[in-house]
Structure formats: C-alpha cells, structure tokens
Design a protein around this motif. Structure first.
Motif: not given
Length: 141
Positions: A42-46, A71-73, A98-99, A128-132
């Motif tokens: 989790x977390x951003x940025x990835x 879980x899409x950027x 988001x597909x 994703x709410x958690x940034x994954x």
C-alpha cells in the motif's frame, strides 16, 4: 511490433505486497502466466523501472499493461533516460481504464525519441483505496 523486453533486461519496483516476492514479485509481470502478478504494497506513488540491455538504447512505440480491476494506476506517467542523460525525463502520460483486460498505450507524445536506456512507469494514485497496484502482464514494444 516486437517486445523490447529481451533477455538481459532488468526490472525493479517500488514495493511488493508483504515483501512476498515469490507470490507477488516483479518477475510475475513477465512470465506469460495469467495466474501470477506483481502486487505492490500500500501507499503512493508506486513505480516500475525497466533497464534495457541494448547497447545503443531503444525506441519505445507502445506500452501494454494488464491490471487487476480495482488495483489500477490512475493518471500515470512514463519517464525515460538515455546513456547521455542520466536523469529521468517525461515521455508521456497515460490513463488506464479500471478493467482486467490488456490495455495498449501508444507513444503519441514523443514517438521519435530513441536511445532509451531506462523507462520508469509511475502510478501516482490507484483505484484501490490503499494505493496498491496489481499488474498481471507488462510489455514494452
């Protein structure tokens, strides 16, 4: 079009979910198996960084990514550097849906750029709410 991810390319990622590289590591994006994936913590940025082994660098025409929906950027950016310029520079922005299907992003902003030694794909935020981020397949053409 031909994949630029030939033998000898290197990849590094910002994080791996629970540091479990066997199940969620970076190599899973390139193993051509639809059952495995890279899953960030989790977390951003990835981000994902790819180093090309070709001596004189490459010309990137397209990026292909298959995310897991949810879980899409979002509002992503591709950066590059060359042998002459070590600092990353902007190549283009892209906006995935988001597909769960393979998505293609042609290099329309800088199609003539050659000599690319490294690409950095940045995911500033995620659906994703958690940034994954979860990627099942990644290819550079």
């Amino acid at each position: 079009m031909t994949s630029l991810l030939t033998e000898g390319f290197k990849c590094r990622v910002s994080s791996v979910l629970n540091k479990n590289t066997k199940e969620y590591g970076k190599d899973n994006m390139f193993d051509k198996t639809e059952d495995t994936c890279w899953n960030s913590h989790q977390g951003t940025p990835q981000f994902v960084v790819i180093q090309f082994p070709q001596g004189d660098g490459v010309k990137v025409t397209e990026l292909q990514i298959m995310f897991q929906g949810g879980f899409v950027g979002k509002d992503c950016e591709i950066l590059f550097n060359t042998a002459e310029q070590k600092e990353f520079q902007h190549l283009q922005y892209f906006y995935p849906k988001d597909i769960n299907t393979l998505q293609s992003f042609p290099n329309n902003e800088n199609p003539q750029q050659t000599g690319i030694k490294e690409l950095k794909i940045i995911f500033p935020t995620s659906t994703d709410f958690f940034g994954r981020i979860t990627i099942y397949k990644l290819d550079v053409l």
